[in-house]
Write a protein that holds these residues in place. Sequence first.
Motif, PDB file in Angstrom:
ATOM      1  N   CYS A 206       0.388  -0.966  -0.029  1.00 29.53           N
ATOM      2  CA  CYS A 206      -0.030  -0.153   0.392  1.00 29.53           C
ATOM      3  C   CYS A 206       0.731   1.120   0.302  1.00 29.53           C
ATOM      4  O   CYS A 206       0.426   2.587  -0.124  1.00 29.53           O
TER       5      CYS A 206
ATOM      6  N   THR B 103       0.876   4.095  -2.876  1.00 29.35           N
ATOM      7  CA  THR B 103      -0.779   4.425  -2.489  1.00 29.35           C
ATOM      8  C   THR B 103      -0.553   5.947  -1.473  1.00 29.35           C
ATOM      9  O   THR B 103      -0.977   6.994  -1.384  1.00 29.35           O
TER      10      THR B 103
ATOM     11  N   GLU C 224       1.334   9.586  -2.410  1.00 30.39           N
ATOM     12  CA  GLU C 224       0.433   9.758  -3.613  1.00 30.39           C
ATOM     13  C   GLU C 224      -0.180  10.713  -2.868  1.00 30.39           C
ATOM     14  O   GLU C 224      -0.585  11.772  -3.105  1.00 30.39           O
ATOM     15  N   LYS C 225      -1.281   9.317  -1.820  1.00 33.78           N
ATOM     16  CA  LYS C 225      -2.064  11.197  -1.123  1.00 33.78           C
ATOM     17  C   LYS C 225      -1.522  11.574  -0.424  1.00 33.78           C
ATOM     18  O   LYS C 225      -2.097  11.987   0.219  1.00 33.78           O
TER      19      LYS C 225
END
Length: 382
Positions: free
Chosen positions: A260, A263, A266-267
Amino acid sequence: MSLQQSIHLPSPQGLLFFEKNEHPAHDKPSHLLMPQVREDVGCQAPRAHKGAFYPFYTPSDPLVLDEEVLVSPVHPLEWRRRCQQARLLVQHFRTPLPEQGEGLQMKRVLELGTDPHGEWLRQLASRRPTTEIIGVTSQVIYARQAAFFAAVQGCRHVSLQICPLTRPLPFPAESMDLISGRFLHATLPEYAWPLVLDDCFRLLRPGGVLRLLECVQGASTSAAAGTLCASYWHQMDRLRAAARPSLPGTRTMRLSRPECLPTRMEKRGFVSVEQHESLLDFSAGTPFHSTLREQADDFYQLVAPLCTRQDTPLSREAYQQIYHEMQLELLEPTFRGYWHLCTIWGYKPSGRVPRTIPTMQVKHPIPQFLRPCSQLCSLFIT
């Protein structure tokens, strides 16, 4: 000594697990946790690696649960395990930043979770003697030992900072060119990940790099090692369920998984996030075989109290028996074992978005049967 104190030196698909709906019909049910392996043709090992593959211990397996530390960082076996991991990575990658290249300009570098001997710090300092390198650890004895080894090697621009990663790091904003961390999933609680990523984003200069290395999967031909691994994850799931009970109609919070990380980064605002996969082979006859045998021995000794509690289905006698079976299976000349390592890096945006670094070619492509699975593993008790 305060928690924030500096020590300065002198100037795969084949590994998917399925939950069995019905237990086999036995007169007396077994109390052991048994791993299950897919037998379909598309997930079998290559001809050179005949036999089923089972889950194997990885250096990213968590040893903390919220605020509860399951294994002491200063335990002699844990000390040796972390030092061996650092040396093993130095031998495997042969360079501290294999995916970044020598052209990256760095004035100040920060390492999260420095090992007791400061292997990565000293390796980077030997290649970049003018770069200021700072290591962060929560253990005073780790910092002292790493500082001693760096001083003996003559690393002049290396310093150690004592501060837990669950607190804001005591450095100015936009003061780092690169931040690196290895196997943080083992010691960083799930709730702290957003805080750490936000802190790294704050500390990096525009265009700075966050680099994280994790082990997303381990596999071997040892069925006993797979059983011990299943027992460990089963107990971790039970502890998590007890600590965070689910509300009606909701799902229990999952452990943070290395898959994970892209992701998550990027968040938190990182751009041009990429990852580089590599396969560490510790099969019988390879240079890493003896080291990984010691790693597995130490890990399953450390988690033995966790896996043999009174509320667990595995007794101490049964655990020890399976442990000795694992030791014998790891010594077999036909033993095969792999760690699937993954390096993830991303940039803090600047006025000019940095050019994406081309993905490096893996010397030995990862076999299809060792590809990371897209769903969490589940266990069943027979």
